[in-house]
Design a protein around this motif. Structure first.
Motif, PDB file in Angstrom:
ATOM      1  N   GLY A 247     -60.947  32.473 -69.659  1.00 42.55           N
ATOM      2  CA  GLY A 247     -60.377  32.473 -68.323  1.00 42.55           C
ATOM      3  C   GLY A 247     -59.414  31.321 -68.100  1.00 42.55           C
ATOM      4  O   GLY A 247     -58.335  31.498 -67.521  1.00 42.55           O
ATOM      5  N   THR A 248     -59.795  30.132 -68.572  1.00 46.64           N
ATOM      6  CA  THR A 248     -58.917  28.968 -68.433  1.00 46.64           C
ATOM      7  C   THR A 248     -57.620  29.173 -69.193  1.00 46.64           C
ATOM      8  O   THR A 248     -56.526  28.938 -68.676  1.00 46.64           O
ATOM      9  N   THR A 249     -57.727  29.622 -70.427  1.00 46.53           N
ATOM     10  CA  THR A 249     -56.534  29.827 -71.249  1.00 46.53           C
ATOM     11  C   THR A 249     -55.626  30.884 -70.638  1.00 46.53           C
ATOM     12  O   THR A 249     -54.400  30.704 -70.574  1.00 46.53           O
ATOM     13  N   ALA A 250     -56.214  31.995 -70.170  1.00 48.45           N
ATOM     14  CA  ALA A 250     -55.410  33.055 -69.569  1.00 48.45           C
ATOM     15  C   ALA A 250     -54.653  32.537 -68.354  1.00 48.45           C
ATOM     16  O   ALA A 250     -53.465  32.825 -68.169  1.00 48.45           O
ATOM     17  N   GLY A 251     -55.334  31.751 -67.519  1.00 46.31           N
ATOM     18  CA  GLY A 251     -54.679  31.202 -66.348  1.00 46.31           C
ATOM     19  C   GLY A 251     -53.494  30.329 -66.698  1.00 46.31           C
ATOM     20  O   GLY A 251     -52.439  30.387 -66.058  1.00 46.31           O
ATOM     21  N   LEU A 252     -53.633  29.534 -67.746  1.00 48.77           N
ATOM     22  CA  LEU A 252     -52.550  28.644 -68.163  1.00 48.77           C
ATOM     23  C   LEU A 252     -51.407  29.412 -68.813  1.00 48.77           C
ATOM     24  O   LEU A 252     -50.238  29.031 -68.688  1.00 48.77           O
ATOM     25  N   GLU A 283     -62.672  25.736 -86.720  1.00 49.75           N
ATOM     26  CA  GLU A 283     -61.885  26.497 -87.678  1.00 49.75           C
ATOM     27  C   GLU A 283     -60.389  26.296 -87.423  1.00 49.75           C
ATOM     28  O   GLU A 283     -59.971  26.018 -86.301  1.00 49.75           O
ATOM     29  N   LYS A 284     -59.617  26.433 -88.468  1.00 45.72           N
ATOM     30  CA  LYS A 284     -58.162  26.387 -88.322  1.00 45.72           C
ATOM     31  C   LYS A 284     -57.701  27.647 -87.605  1.00 45.72           C
ATOM     32  O   LYS A 284     -58.271  28.712 -87.791  1.00 45.72           O
ATOM     33  N   PRO A 285     -56.704  27.594 -86.729  1.00 45.92           N
ATOM     34  CA  PRO A 285     -55.862  26.439 -86.394  1.00 45.92           C
ATOM     35  C   PRO A 285     -56.361  25.648 -85.194  1.00 45.92           C
ATOM     36  O   PRO A 285     -55.614  24.856 -84.626  1.00 45.92           O
ATOM     37  N   GLN A 286     -57.642  25.855 -84.806  1.00 48.02           N
ATOM     38  CA  GLN A 286     -58.134  25.158 -83.620  1.00 48.02           C
ATOM     39  C   GLN A 286     -58.248  23.653 -83.825  1.00 48.02           C
ATOM     40  O   GLN A 286     -58.286  22.886 -82.858  1.00 48.02           O
ATOM     41  N   ASP A 287     -58.267  23.223 -85.086  1.00 42.92           N
ATOM     42  CA  ASP A 287     -58.263  21.786 -85.344  1.00 42.92           C
ATOM     43  C   ASP A 287     -56.979  21.143 -84.820  1.00 42.92           C
ATOM     44  O   ASP A 287     -56.983  20.000 -84.343  1.00 42.92           O
ATOM     45  N   ILE A 288     -55.883  21.894 -84.888  1.00 42.22           N
ATOM     46  CA  ILE A 288     -54.612  21.400 -84.365  1.00 42.22           C
ATOM     47  C   ILE A 288     -54.693  21.210 -82.858  1.00 42.22           C
ATOM     48  O   ILE A 288     -54.211  20.216 -82.300  1.00 42.22           O
ATOM     49  N   LEU A 289     -55.340  22.167 -82.179  1.00 44.88           N
ATOM     50  CA  LEU A 289     -55.493  22.075 -80.728  1.00 44.88           C
ATOM     51  C   LEU A 289     -56.363  20.889 -80.350  1.00 44.88           C
ATOM     52  O   LEU A 289     -56.012  20.112 -79.449  1.00 44.88           O
ATOM     53  N   LYS A 321     -47.737  29.080 -80.013  1.00 43.59           N
ATOM     54  CA  LYS A 321     -47.423  28.900 -81.433  1.00 43.59           C
ATOM     55  C   LYS A 321     -48.408  29.637 -82.320  1.00 43.59           C
ATOM     56  O   LYS A 321     -48.048  30.115 -83.416  1.00 43.59           O
ATOM     57  N   HIS A 322     -49.659  29.743 -81.864  1.00 47.62           N
ATOM     58  CA  HIS A 322     -50.717  30.376 -82.667  1.00 47.62           C
ATOM     59  C   HIS A 322     -51.400  31.472 -81.841  1.00 47.62           C
ATOM     60  O   HIS A 322     -52.583  31.365 -81.505  1.00 47.62           O
ATOM     61  N   PRO A 323     -50.701  32.545 -81.493  1.00 42.21           N
ATOM     62  CA  PRO A 323     -51.306  33.593 -80.661  1.00 42.21           C
ATOM     63  C   PRO A 323     -52.521  34.238 -81.300  1.00 42.21           C
ATOM     64  O   PRO A 323     -53.394  34.755 -80.602  1.00 42.21           O
ATOM     65  N   GLU A 324     -52.597  34.192 -82.624  1.00 41.63           N
ATOM     66  CA  GLU A 324     -53.753  34.771 -83.309  1.00 41.63           C
ATOM     67  C   GLU A 324     -55.047  34.035 -82.949  1.00 41.63           C
ATOM     68  O   GLU A 324     -56.148  34.585 -83.064  1.00 41.63           O
ATOM     69  N   ALA A 325     -54.918  32.777 -82.509  1.00 43.94           N
ATOM     70  CA  ALA A 325     -56.095  31.977 -82.179  1.00 43.94           C
ATOM     71  C   ALA A 325     -56.767  32.446 -80.892  1.00 43.94           C
ATOM     72  O   ALA A 325     -57.921  32.087 -80.636  1.00 43.94           O
TER      73      ALA A 325
END
Length: 344
Positions: A247-252, A283-289, A321-325
């Motif tokens: 929900g947070t991500t969708a709002g942003l 897991e990658k790419p969440q380490d970047i986040l 940049k990483h929509p697959e995430a």
């Protein structure tokens, strides 16, 4: 506030419902500030979507820092009456998070919303979860008993989805101790669905007020270990919200016009070094986040308005940049197409 309301009757009824829940909760929280705090009431802040043409909302923010670490009771309505090409017709919600200042008093998250799709499908999202820094068995039982009574036949499904949604795989734990989540909830009786949403919302608000009232009466001694446990938990809360909460991500991702309101669930401080230690766990790419989130926070761990703006920017940048995430984020039994509904 010059906000154009959705034309749909159901959306207007849903807005009246969530505003009534907002008023109920804020008044009861204000009563607590009179009894246990500095007597400073919540203050309303409004925002508009596209100048109000596509709705907007209001949030009541806590000003009593003796009683609250952070607290916000948010109501919103976004609609696209003039944009028939979009899948979404309207979305109306109350979303609230209360973080008490006392580490021995649990936090609460509640979300109740009605989504109307252009093709005529309406569904509710109904969530409530108790989030203590320091677990208390009595609080957990009181909250879970209330969930059972308020949700009735939907309890088993809601608790199953809630435990799944608020699981944090990287840390091998859940965010809270009692979770309830119904995604895409609807029956063949829309009147009964409205009544259920109202009954559940009123009941869970009253239950939480009772829990924190009793906790504030009996748990006034606070040790340094308690404060450390709260700081660690607030770090986990930020981690879960900004890396897993759909929900947070969708709002942003949908717009940039209410970033501070969307980030209102974040606590006032975190342990930056603890957050940094979790980079290698995801897991990658969440380490970047997670690394980007760490770099957005100052060494003192303060989550003020400029920091919230930085964090919102980093989340938005990451998923562009990483929509697959996005597929790695939390879900109940179904994954709603929230961002796609707004964009189409």
């Amino acid at each position: 506030m010059n906000m154009t309301m959705a034309s749909s009757t159901d959306a207007q009824r849903a807005y009246a419902l969530v505003r009534s829940l907002q008023k109920r909760f804020v008044e009861k929280l204000d009563d607590l500030t009179e009894k246990f705090g500095e007597g400073k009431h919540f203050e309303e802040v409004t925002w508009l979507r596209d100048g109000g043409i596509h709705g907007g909302g209001s949030r009541f923010e806590a000003k009593d820092m003796k009683l609250f670490n952070t607290a916000s009771v948010n109501v919103s309505q976004v609609h696209y009456d003039d944009m028939p090409q979009k899948n979404l017709n309207s979305a109306t919600a109350i979303s609230t998070i209360i973080h008490p200042q006392n580490p021995n008093v649990p936090s609460i998250h509640i979300h109740i919303s009605l989504t109307e799709l252009r093709k005529g499908e309406n569904y509710w999202r109904i969530m409530a979860d108790l989030n203590p820094s320091i677990n208390n068995a009595e609080d957990a039982k009181t909250f879970d008993d209330a969930l059972k009574e308020l949700s009735g036949e939907y309890y088993d499904e809601g608790s199953k989805q809630g435990d799944k949604y608020f699981n944090i795989p990287a840390l091998k734990r859940t965010r809270g101790i009692s979770h309830f989540y119904l995604e895409n909830f609807k029956t063949n009786n829309s009147e009964a669905d409205f009544a259920f949403a109202q009954h559940f919302g009123e009941g869970i608000i009253d239950t939480y007020i009772d829990i924190i009232h009793n906790a504030l009466l009996s748990r006034q001694a606070i040790s340094q270990a308690d404060k450390d446990a709260q700081l660690a938990y607030h770090t986990l809360y930020l981690f879960q919200v900004l890396t897993l909460d759909r929900g947070t991500t969708a709002g942003l991702m949908v717009h940039k016009q209410n970033d501070i309101g969307i980030m209102g669930s974040l606590p006032s401080h975190i342990n930056k070094e603890l957050l940094k230690s979790w980079i290698e766990k995801v897991e990658k790419p969440q380490d970047i986040l997670v690394e980007a989130l760490v770099n957005a926070v100052s060494d003192d761990g303060v989550i003020d308005i400029p920091t919230k703006e930085k964090l919102a920017t980093e989340v938005r940048k990451h998923y562009k940049k990483h929509p697959e995430a996005l597929s790695m984020q939390a879900s109940g039994n179904t994954i709603p197409s929230t961002v796609q509904n707004h964009n189409k």
